[in-house]
Design a protein around this motif. Structure first.
Motif, PDB file in Angstrom:
ATOM      1  N   LEU A 185      39.562  53.511  48.974  1.00 56.18           N
ATOM      2  CA  LEU A 185      38.639  53.168  48.559  1.00 56.18           C
ATOM      3  C   LEU A 185      38.436  51.519  49.135  1.00 56.18           C
ATOM      4  CD1 LEU A 185      38.974  54.062  44.729  1.00 56.18           C
ATOM      5  CD2 LEU A 185      38.088  55.310  46.798  1.00 56.18           C
ATOM      6  N   SER A 186      39.227  51.065  50.003  1.00 57.62           N
ATOM      7  CA  SER A 186      38.903  49.698  50.503  1.00 57.62           C
ATOM      8  C   SER A 186      38.639  50.016  51.883  1.00 57.62           C
ATOM      9  CB  SER A 186      40.169  49.014  50.300  1.00 57.62           C
ATOM     10  OG  SER A 186      40.388  47.965  51.112  1.00 57.62           O
ATOM     11  N   ARG A 187      37.540  49.206  52.296  1.00 59.87           N
ATOM     12  CA  ARG A 187      37.171  48.918  53.637  1.00 59.87           C
ATOM     13  C   ARG A 187      38.000  48.672  54.721  1.00 59.87           C
ATOM     14  NH1 ARG A 187      32.786  51.013  56.308  1.00 59.87           N
ATOM     15  NH2 ARG A 187      32.179  51.991  54.483  1.00 59.87           N
ATOM     16  N   ASP A 188      39.124  47.840  53.969  1.00 57.25           N
ATOM     17  CA  ASP A 188      40.137  47.263  55.069  1.00 57.25           C
ATOM     18  C   ASP A 188      40.949  48.274  55.783  1.00 57.25           C
ATOM     19  OD1 ASP A 188      39.410  44.767  53.973  1.00 57.25           O
ATOM     20  OD2 ASP A 188      41.297  44.878  52.227  1.00 57.25           O
ATOM     21  N   HIS A 189      41.167  49.580  55.278  1.00 60.83           N
ATOM     22  CA  HIS A 189      41.797  50.467  56.082  1.00 60.83           C
ATOM     23  C   HIS A 189      40.908  51.016  57.203  1.00 60.83           C
ATOM     24  CE1 HIS A 189      44.625  49.946  52.909  1.00 60.83           C
ATOM     25  NE2 HIS A 189      45.409  50.506  53.516  1.00 60.83           N
ATOM     26  N   PHE A 190      39.662  51.505  56.854  1.00 59.99           N
ATOM     27  CA  PHE A 190      38.721  52.237  57.870  1.00 59.99           C
ATOM     28  C   PHE A 190      37.418  51.635  57.722  1.00 59.99           C
ATOM     29  CE2 PHE A 190      41.978  55.380  55.958  1.00 59.99           C
ATOM     30  CZ  PHE A 190      42.514  55.478  57.074  1.00 59.99           C
ATOM     31  N   PRO A 191      37.469  50.406  58.514  1.00 64.83           N
ATOM     32  CA  PRO A 191      36.247  49.719  58.339  1.00 64.83           C
ATOM     33  C   PRO A 191      35.143  50.231  59.083  1.00 64.83           C
ATOM     34  CG  PRO A 191      37.616  48.872  60.122  1.00 64.83           C
ATOM     35  CD  PRO A 191      38.535  49.815  59.363  1.00 64.83           C
ATOM     36  N   ASN A 192      35.029  51.452  59.981  1.00 59.15           N
ATOM     37  CA  ASN A 192      33.973  51.688  60.302  1.00 59.15           C
ATOM     38  C   ASN A 192      33.506  53.164  59.568  1.00 59.15           C
ATOM     39  OD1 ASN A 192      33.719  49.833  62.553  1.00 59.15           O
ATOM     40  ND2 ASN A 192      35.490  51.270  63.674  1.00 59.15           N
ATOM     41  N   ASN A 236      27.248  52.311  38.376  1.00 58.41           N
ATOM     42  CA  ASN A 236      27.764  51.630  39.921  1.00 58.41           C
ATOM     43  C   ASN A 236      26.528  51.270  40.860  1.00 58.41           C
ATOM     44  OD1 ASN A 236      28.841  51.051  42.278  1.00 58.41           O
ATOM     45  ND2 ASN A 236      30.632  52.458  42.143  1.00 58.41           N
ATOM     46  N   PRO A 237      26.071  50.264  40.806  1.00 57.90           N
ATOM     47  CA  PRO A 237      24.952  49.923  41.787  1.00 57.90           C
ATOM     48  C   PRO A 237      25.056  50.216  43.134  1.00 57.90           C
ATOM     49  CG  PRO A 237      26.013  47.779  41.069  1.00 57.90           C
ATOM     50  CD  PRO A 237      26.660  49.012  40.596  1.00 57.90           C
ATOM     51  N   LYS A 238      26.278  50.327  43.812  1.00 55.45           N
ATOM     52  CA  LYS A 238      26.470  50.743  45.193  1.00 55.45           C
ATOM     53  C   LYS A 238      26.066  51.852  45.500  1.00 55.45           C
ATOM     54  CE  LYS A 238      30.045  47.182  46.080  1.00 55.45           C
ATOM     55  NZ  LYS A 238      31.206  46.692  46.892  1.00 55.45           N
ATOM     56  N   ILE A 239      26.158  52.915  44.539  1.00 58.99           N
ATOM     57  CA  ILE A 239      25.985  54.350  44.587  1.00 58.99           C
ATOM     58  C   ILE A 239      24.441  54.519  45.083  1.00 58.99           C
ATOM     59  CG2 ILE A 239      25.873  56.636  43.488  1.00 58.99           C
ATOM     60  CD1 ILE A 239      28.640  55.701  44.154  1.00 58.99           C
ATOM     61  N   ALA A 240      23.577  53.747  44.701  1.00 58.74           N
ATOM     62  CA  ALA A 240      22.160  53.866  45.104  1.00 58.74           C
ATOM     63  C   ALA A 240      21.903  53.534  46.475  1.00 58.74           C
ATOM     64  CB  ALA A 240      21.332  53.030  44.314  1.00 58.74           C
ATOM     65  N   GLU A 267      38.416  60.399  37.625  1.00 60.86           N
ATOM     66  CA  GLU A 267      39.155  59.090  37.653  1.00 60.86           C
ATOM     67  C   GLU A 267      38.604  58.508  39.040  1.00 60.86           C
ATOM     68  OE1 GLU A 267      40.413  61.943  36.819  1.00 60.86           O
ATOM     69  OE2 GLU A 267      41.554  61.601  35.002  1.00 60.86           O
ATOM     70  N   ILE A 268      38.294  59.323  40.024  1.00 63.13           N
ATOM     71  CA  ILE A 268      38.221  58.799  41.390  1.00 63.13           C
ATOM     72  C   ILE A 268      36.697  58.067  40.999  1.00 63.13           C
ATOM     73  CG2 ILE A 268      37.263  59.424  43.817  1.00 63.13           C
ATOM     74  CD1 ILE A 268      39.483  61.582  43.623  1.00 63.13           C
ATOM     75  N   ALA A 269      35.945  58.595  40.304  1.00 62.58           N
ATOM     76  CA  ALA A 269      34.400  58.164  40.269  1.00 62.58           C
ATOM     77  C   ALA A 269      34.514  56.835  39.569  1.00 62.58           C
ATOM     78  CB  ALA A 269      33.734  59.330  39.588  1.00 62.58           C
ATOM     79  N   LYS A 270      35.412  56.584  38.639  1.00 65.84           N
ATOM     80  CA  LYS A 270      35.429  55.533  37.859  1.00 65.84           C
ATOM     81  C   LYS A 270      36.192  54.464  38.625  1.00 65.84           C
ATOM     82  CE  LYS A 270      37.537  57.567  34.363  1.00 65.84           C
ATOM     83  NZ  LYS A 270      38.281  57.660  32.989  1.00 65.84           N
ATOM     84  N   ALA A 271      36.991  54.860  39.455  1.00 71.73           N
ATOM     85  CA  ALA A 271      37.844  53.887  40.536  1.00 71.73           C
ATOM     86  C   ALA A 271      36.794  53.223  41.609  1.00 71.73           C
ATOM     87  CB  ALA A 271      39.104  54.508  41.120  1.00 71.73           C
ATOM     88  N   LEU A 272      35.893  53.992  41.856  1.00 75.77           N
ATOM     89  CA  LEU A 272      34.805  53.505  42.985  1.00 75.77           C
ATOM     90  C   LEU A 272      33.933  52.221  42.544  1.00 75.77           C
ATOM     91  CD1 LEU A 272      33.552  57.009  44.168  1.00 75.77           C
ATOM     92  CD2 LEU A 272      34.407  55.056  45.624  1.00 75.77           C
ATOM     93  N   ASN A 273      34.039  51.651  41.172  1.00 75.16           N
ATOM     94  CA  ASN A 273      33.380  50.578  40.658  1.00 75.16           C
ATOM     95  C   ASN A 273      33.596  49.541  41.613  1.00 75.16           C
ATOM     96  OD1 ASN A 273      31.635  49.407  38.944  1.00 75.16           O
ATOM     97  ND2 ASN A 273      33.556  48.467  37.783  1.00 75.16           N
ATOM     98  N   ASP A 274      32.530  48.963  42.224  1.00 70.07           N
ATOM     99  CA  ASP A 274      32.698  47.823  42.753  1.00 70.07           C
ATOM    100  C   ASP A 274      33.675  48.064  44.170  1.00 70.07           C
ATOM    101  OD1 ASP A 274      31.562  45.274  43.857  1.00 70.07           O
ATOM    102  OD2 ASP A 274      33.423  44.297  42.879  1.00 70.07           O
ATOM    103  N   ALA A 275      33.933  49.253  44.667  1.00 71.46           N
ATOM    104  CA  ALA A 275      34.649  49.426  45.726  1.00 71.46           C
ATOM    105  C   ALA A 275      34.056  49.283  47.037  1.00 71.46           C
ATOM    106  CB  ALA A 275      35.242  50.919  45.949  1.00 71.46           C
ATOM    107  N   SER A 276      35.166  48.377  47.916  1.00 66.48           N
ATOM    108  CA  SER A 276      34.364  48.225  49.284  1.00 66.48           C
ATOM    109  C   SER A 276      34.011  48.987  49.909  1.00 66.48           C
ATOM    110  CB  SER A 276      35.191  46.864  49.799  1.00 66.48           C
ATOM    111  OG  SER A 276      36.524  47.585  50.036  1.00 66.48           O
ATOM    112  N   ILE A 277      34.610  50.192  50.148  1.00 63.94           N
ATOM    113  CA  ILE A 277      34.390  51.330  50.902  1.00 63.94           C
ATOM    114  C   ILE A 277      32.986  51.649  50.753  1.00 63.94           C
ATOM    115  CG2 ILE A 277      34.919  53.234  49.580  1.00 63.94           C
ATOM    116  CD1 ILE A 277      35.753  52.957  52.973  1.00 63.94           C
TER     117      ILE A 277
END
Length: 303
Positions: free
Chosen positions: A197-204, A253-257, A218-228
């Motif tokens: 869920l972090s872009r640090d590991h797979f930036p592309n 989650n505003p990033k989903i849009a 649980e995964i959907a909730k953990a995506l809140n503000d996730a950098s990925i």
């Protein structure tokens, strides 16, 4: 649901089963034997393919059903064979190990092995896909060219998650993991998934699939503000047990849009919440709505 059909296309080419010779490189060849025919020799067929002069130009190869899929060490023998014969496949870029239907062998019964020698032997691989989690290992994964990694299981061991977390895949764009359920081998936790869920590991990364999971909410909730999600084009939570709780977290989650596509097919979301998801500005797949029964929810492919 089980996997009841083999692939018909791969890398935008039609798939044909290899028999005697490579007639045209406009096709992708699948090496397989009939699961109920003990007279067929998988390795002999694979040898015939590799010895064909046109194999040197082949960019794709699919490994289908082999002898004794659910027992023995034949998958290891296949890996070793391909590794030994790497010079006969110098242009191989797309490889799928395990295009196997439930009639040939249930996915949870497929015996795999340490497939890391394949990735080391073919440094030009762009796409690697493997089906079946029993005894599967990706080893110490370091590959400079790989853009797509797909691991399909009915239950993923946390060891595999840790191997992918620690992998060095600088060009990876598409990561697809079928997580499954604990009855068929899932031993991970939400904590094990946090690195994805972090872009640090797979930036592309532009596509993230955490599919076929019994912890979809649980995964959907953990995506809140996730950098990925920053720069991600496709989020795929399909084939799992997503319900209203997880769907509401996605809506909040505003990033989903910002996504181009959100795949939630095979879900347990109510009509009311589905209607709200359909209003998102991205493409949303809400097909295959399921109903929870007295025993709970089910992932799409377990056994």
């Amino acid at each position: 649901m089980t996997i009841n059909e083999n692939l018909s296309a791969f890398n935008n080419k039609r798939i044909v089963d290899f028999e005697e010779e490579i007639s045209s490189l406009d096709f992708v060849y699948r090496i397989r034997v009939d699961y109920d025919d003990e007279e067929q020799d998988f390795e002999a067929l694979l040898q015939k393919f590799c010895n064909d002069p046109k194999a040197a130009e082949a960019k794709e190869l699919i490994i289908g059903a082999w002898n004794e899929i659910d027992e023995g060490t034949e998958s290891l023998e296949i890996v070793n064979f391909l590794t030994r014969n790497k010079d006969k496949l110098p242009k191989l870029e797309y490889l799928f190990l395990g295009d196997i239907t439930y009639e040939e062998c249930e996915m949870s019964w497929i015996n795999q092995c340490d497939v890391s020698p394949l990735l080391a032997a073919f440094p030009q691989l762009k796409h690697f896909q493997v089906r079946g989690g029993n005894d599967l290992s990706l080893g110490s994964l370091h590959h400079e060219a790989l853009e797509t990694l797909i691991v399909e299981t009915g239950g993923m061991n946390r060891q595999i998650l840790n191997e992918i977390t620690n992998a060095k895949l600088p060009k990876l764009k598409h990561l697809e993991l079928w997580l499954g359920n604990e009855n068929y081998g899932w031993s991970g936790t939400l904590e094990d998934l946090q690195p994805f869920l972090s872009r640090d590991h797979f930036p592309n990364l532009t596509y993230l699939g955490l599919k076929n999971s019994e912890i979809s909410d649980e995964i959907a909730k953990a995506l809140n503000d996730a950098s990925i999600l920053d720069g991600l084009e496709v989020l795929d939570l399909s084939m799992g047990t997503l319900g209203d709780e997880g769907a509401q977290a996605l809506l909040a989650n505003p990033k989903i849009a910002q996504l181009k596509s959100l795949n939630l097919s095979h879900h347990y979301i109510s009509d009311e919440v589905s209607a709200k998801l359909s209003e998102l500005p991205c493409q949303v797949d809400l097909s295959d709505q399921e109903e929870e029964d007295e025993y709970g929810r089910y992932v799409e492919v377990g056994e």
